[in-house]
Design a protein around this motif. Structure first.
Motif, short mmCIF file in Angstrom:
data_model
loop_
_atom_site.label_atom_id
_atom_site.label_comp_id
_atom_site.label_asym_id
_atom_site.label_seq_id
_atom_site.Cartn_x
_atom_site.Cartn_y
_atom_site.Cartn_z
N SER A 105 0.83 -1.20 0.00
CA SER A 105 0.00 0.00 0.00
C SER A 105 0.86 1.25 0.00
O SER A 105 2.01 1.25 0.46
CB SER A 105 -0.93 0.01 1.23
OG SER A 105 -0.20 0.16 2.43
N THR A 106 0.30 2.32 -0.55
CA THR A 106 0.93 3.64 -0.56
C THR A 106 -0.17 4.68 -0.37
O THR A 106 -1.34 4.42 -0.68
CB THR A 106 1.65 3.94 -1.89
OG1 THR A 106 0.67 4.05 -2.93
CG2 THR A 106 2.66 2.87 -2.24
N VAL A 339 15.18 3.67 13.78
CA VAL A 339 15.28 4.16 12.40
C VAL A 339 14.98 3.08 11.36
O VAL A 339 15.01 3.35 10.16
CB VAL A 339 16.66 4.80 12.10
CG1 VAL A 339 16.92 5.97 13.03
CG2 VAL A 339 17.77 3.76 12.20
N LEU A 340 14.67 1.86 11.79
CA LEU A 340 14.34 0.80 10.84
C LEU A 340 13.13 1.22 10.01
O LEU A 340 12.10 1.63 10.54
CB LEU A 340 14.05 -0.51 11.58
CG LEU A 340 13.73 -1.73 10.70
CD1 LEU A 340 14.95 -2.12 9.86
CD2 LEU A 340 13.28 -2.91 11.56
N GLY A 341 13.26 1.11 8.71
CA GLY A 341 12.18 1.49 7.81
C GLY A 341 12.26 2.91 7.29
O GLY A 341 11.57 3.26 6.33
N HIS A 342 13.11 3.72 7.90
CA HIS A 342 13.19 5.13 7.52
C HIS A 342 14.38 5.38 6.56
O HIS A 342 15.23 4.54 6.37
CB HIS A 342 13.34 6.00 8.76
CG HIS A 342 12.12 5.96 9.63
ND1 HIS A 342 11.03 6.76 9.43
CD2 HIS A 342 11.82 5.19 10.72
CE1 HIS A 342 10.11 6.51 10.35
NE2 HIS A 342 10.57 5.55 11.13
N TYR A 343 14.37 6.57 5.98
CA TYR A 343 15.43 7.03 5.06
C TYR A 343 15.49 6.20 3.78
O TYR A 343 16.55 5.85 3.27
CB TYR A 343 16.79 7.03 5.77
CG TYR A 343 16.80 7.90 7.00
CD1 TYR A 343 16.93 9.29 6.90
CD2 TYR A 343 16.66 7.35 8.29
CE1 TYR A 343 16.91 10.10 8.03
CE2 TYR A 343 16.64 8.16 9.42
CZ TYR A 343 16.77 9.53 9.28
OH TYR A 343 16.74 10.33 10.39
N SER A 445 6.58 0.82 6.51
CA SER A 445 6.08 0.28 7.77
C SER A 445 5.14 -0.88 7.46
O SER A 445 4.80 -1.13 6.30
CB SER A 445 5.35 1.37 8.56
OG SER A 445 4.27 1.91 7.81
N LEU A 446 4.71 -1.60 8.50
CA LEU A 446 3.74 -2.67 8.32
C LEU A 446 2.34 -2.07 8.38
O LEU A 446 2.01 -1.31 9.29
CB LEU A 446 3.89 -3.73 9.40
CG LEU A 446 5.24 -4.45 9.48
CD1 LEU A 446 5.23 -5.48 10.60
CD2 LEU A 446 5.60 -5.10 8.16
N HIS A 447 1.51 -2.42 7.39
CA HIS A 447 0.15 -1.90 7.40
C HIS A 447 -0.62 -2.52 8.58
O HIS A 447 -0.51 -3.73 8.82
CB HIS A 447 -0.57 -2.23 6.09
CG HIS A 447 -1.79 -1.42 5.87
ND1 HIS A 447 -3.00 -1.71 6.49
CD2 HIS A 447 -2.03 -0.30 5.13
CE1 HIS A 447 -3.91 -0.82 6.14
NE2 HIS A 447 -3.35 0.04 5.31
N GLN A 458 0.98 -6.40 4.92
CA GLN A 458 1.49 -5.73 3.73
C GLN A 458 2.45 -4.61 4.12
O GLN A 458 2.31 -4.01 5.19
CB GLN A 458 0.34 -5.14 2.92
CG GLN A 458 -0.53 -6.16 2.22
CD GLN A 458 -1.58 -5.49 1.34
OE1 GLN A 458 -1.39 -4.38 0.86
NE2 GLN A 458 -2.68 -6.19 1.12
N LEU A 459 3.39 -4.35 3.25
CA LEU A 459 4.29 -3.22 3.47
C LEU A 459 3.59 -1.95 3.02
O LEU A 459 2.97 -1.90 1.95
CB LEU A 459 5.58 -3.43 2.67
CG LEU A 459 6.84 -2.72 3.18
CD1 LEU A 459 7.18 -3.18 4.59
CD2 LEU A 459 8.01 -2.99 2.25
N HIS A 460 3.67 -0.93 3.85
CA HIS A 460 3.11 0.38 3.52
C HIS A 460 4.29 1.31 3.22
O HIS A 460 5.18 1.48 4.05
CB HIS A 460 2.29 0.93 4.68
CG HIS A 460 1.65 2.25 4.38
ND1 HIS A 460 0.62 2.39 3.48
CD2 HIS A 460 1.92 3.51 4.84
CE1 HIS A 460 0.27 3.66 3.40
NE2 HIS A 460 1.03 4.37 4.21
N ILE A 461 4.29 1.89 2.02
CA ILE A 461 5.43 2.67 1.54
C ILE A 461 5.04 4.12 1.37
O ILE A 461 4.06 4.43 0.67
CB ILE A 461 5.96 2.11 0.20
CG1 ILE A 461 6.24 0.60 0.31
CG2 ILE A 461 7.21 2.86 -0.24
CD1 ILE A 461 6.57 -0.07 -1.01
#
Length: 574
Positions: A105-106, A339-343, A445-447, A458-461
């Motif tokens: 998802s985005t 910071v996991l998932g960031h940048y 992040s995780l949806h 799902q991964l949320h981007i």
């Protein structure tokens, strides 16, 4: 690959588990196996055998039902993201992920194009093979302008590892002595055509800060004996690489690193195995294995090892880490820093210019060269000379219009048929590759509610361009157009395409390296600060994205990290 050992259930405890089988996963498996570690490679997709499973190789457009096109219903239902990729067609679609089965998802206003290859070999079967070293201009950028954290390494730390992987892979290119683009250990470069030679002379006469060189690529222009020993042969300049290459002329897992790992008899492979999470033991503060979901049966199982390498692609690896929650790490394994998932970063593509080159009607070229020309970074090198930070390179090339392009032109009758049989005008274009700044708000992040067919969140981007990125894209287009006009090209068109992040397929960041455990996930050896037997060596580990294609740097970092991990295992430190 007759000695391949495929497994499902097993009671064996391995020395190492490698998650992923693309460029970095293949290198990790090779290095660890050759150093004597019993290694399990875990791949979420199907097995693909070198040569045998390149079902689109050599198939001509007129031999396909729709001349390489795919039925619209199938594309719209199964490949609505993947279809944006330049290499996607009827002869290659089996190497791309099915978007229906792999949702993410985005935000509606922030599209992100996640291009994936879920099979043994991953995107090493699809990559564009451009191979460039980074320099200290790149490794010191964060420290100099304050965006992102300082890299824990410098060029000297991986220079010998660049040498090592280049020798094995085979990189075609020319020695140029350009400070921002260190030279590799080269095989002979591919040849310029007549127009490119002319434009090279014109550009370099007018601009003392720019040099047009032949693109450096992982193709065997002239294989060395050790490449022949790998079962790889000279590039035939067919430029159909994404269909798979029976000659093994371009570097891939299947053609190079996987056979080397299998040769040791230390490698086992688990395909159709989706890694759900990393298993963590709080008593020892170690990762002990991985939980897996069988993609075909939905059966769950666990594999165990002394050391874990995550090489599942930038977002694939971070997805696994975010889903690896425990009392010690409630927001994802090794994430005490937060910071996991960031940048998240991707290169700035889609901007440039093209035009018509007058003359040269008697000139042509032979074959379909698998690389183009390249102009290394010249903005903000020795001094700040633009209204944005960092910089970009140009890639491009010259070619004559040919028969397939006449399908999009008006015409009828004898004159049109004769035109199809003749070479058209010379065209030349430049496209930029710019450096996106690392920003906290570009994240995954995780949806909280959406799951895929295997029950994984799902991964949320969320990723968007900054003001700095937009300024750079405009400068890329303006500068490319100015250069082409100055060289005498006609009908010059400045372009900035709609190009969502992700479509450049150079995702980096989200589990970055750094000196301080409070602001980074990994140390200078790609080792998790918090969990010493967990390593991440794919694009997730990058603290910045530079302006060069990153795959060669991924390989060097992976080989270096494997060497370090084995040393630490022997010392009992992990």
């Amino acid at each position: 690959m007759s000695n391949t050992v495929y497994i499902k259930k097993t009671q064996e405890k391995f020395d190492a588990i490698v998650v992923g089988s693309g460029v970095t996963g293949g290198w990790a498996a090779k290095e660890l196996c050759e150093k004597g570690l019993k290694t399990l490679m875990v791949e979420r997709g199907r097995p693909v055998e070198h040569r045998k499973d390149y079902v689109g190789e050599g198939v001509k457009p007129w031999e396909m039902p729709f001349r390489g096109k795919i039925e619209r219903d199938i594309v719209d239902e199964q490949y609505y993201i993947q279809k944006q990729n330049y290499a996607f067609n009827d002869a290659t679609k089996h190497f791309f992920a099915n978007d229906r089965d792999h949702p993410y998802s985005t935000p509606q206003e922030k599209p992100f194009s996640w291009i994936r290859g879920n099979q043994l070999g991953g995107k090493s079967l699809l990559w564009h093979r451009q191979s460039y070293r980074w320099s200290d201009l790149d490794f010191t950028a964060n420290a100099k302008d304050g965006h992102g954290v300082d890299w824990p390494i410098r060029y000297k730390d991986i220079e010998s590892w660049y040498d090592y992987v280049e020798h094995y892979v085979g990189i075609s290119g020319s020695v140029e002595n350009i400070p921002v683009l260190p030279d590799s250990k080269f095989l002979p470069p591919f040849e310029f055509n007549a127009v490119e030679k002319d434009l090279k002379a014109k550009f370099e006469k007018k601009y003392n800060d720019r040099k047009l060189i032949m693109g450096r690529c992982a193709h065997l222009s002239k294989p060395a004996p050790h490449h022949i020993e790998q079962g790889r042969y000279q590039c035939m300049a067919r430029n159909e690489c994404q269909k798979g290459c029976t000659f093994g002329a371009y570097f891939s897992t299947q053609s190079s690193t996987l056979p080397a790992a299998l040769k040791t008899n230390n490698l086992s492979i688990a395909t159709n195995s989706i890694v759900h999470s990393v298993i963590y033991d709080p008593k020892t503060n170690r990762a002990t294995g991985v939980r897996v979901i069988d993609s075909e049966t939905l059966e769950t199982r666990e594999y165990f090892a002394k050391v874990i390498f995550l090489c599942a692609s930038t977002l694939g690896t971070t997805h696994v880490m975010l889903n690896s929650i425990s009392e010690a790490f409630p927001t994802g394994i090794a994430n005490s820093s937060g910071v996991l998932g960031h940048y998240l970063m991707d290169h700035l593509y889609g901007a440039g210019a093209n035009g018509t080159v007058p003359g040269f009607e008697d000139e042509y070229y032979s074959g379909r060269r698998p690389t183009g020309v390249y102009i290394p970074r010249f903005r903000n090198v020795t001094k700040k000379d633009a209204d944005f930070l960092r910089g970009y390179s140009f890639a491009g090339g010259a070619a004559r219009e040919h028969w397939s392009q006449f399908a999009y032109k008006d015409g009828f009758g004898v004159d049109f048929k004769n035109a199809i049989k003749s070479a058209g005008e010379w065209k030349f274009g430049l496209r930029g590759s710019g450096e996106m700044l690392p920003r906290y708000e570009n994240q995954v992040s995780l949806h909280p509610t959406k799951k895929d067919k295997w029950g994984m969140p799902q991964l949320h981007i969320e990723c968007d361009y900054s003001d700095n990125d937009i300024k750079m894209l405009n400068d890329i287009a303006d500068t490319a157009a100015e250069m082409l006009e100055s060289a005498g090209l006609k009908n010059v068109q400045r372009t900035i395409e709609e190009w969502p992040p992700g479509l450049s397929i150079h995702e980096m960041g989200t589990a970055r390296m750094g000196k301080d455990p409070k602001t980074s996930i990994l140390n200078g050896y790609n080792q998790a600060h918090d969990v010493p037997n967990l390593f991440v060596t794919d694009g997730a580990s990058m603290a910045s994205c530079a302006w060069q294609n990153p795959s060669l740097t991924f390989m060097a970092l992976t080989a270096r990290a494997c060497n370090y991990a084995v040393e630490q295992l022997k010392l009992g430190n992990i």
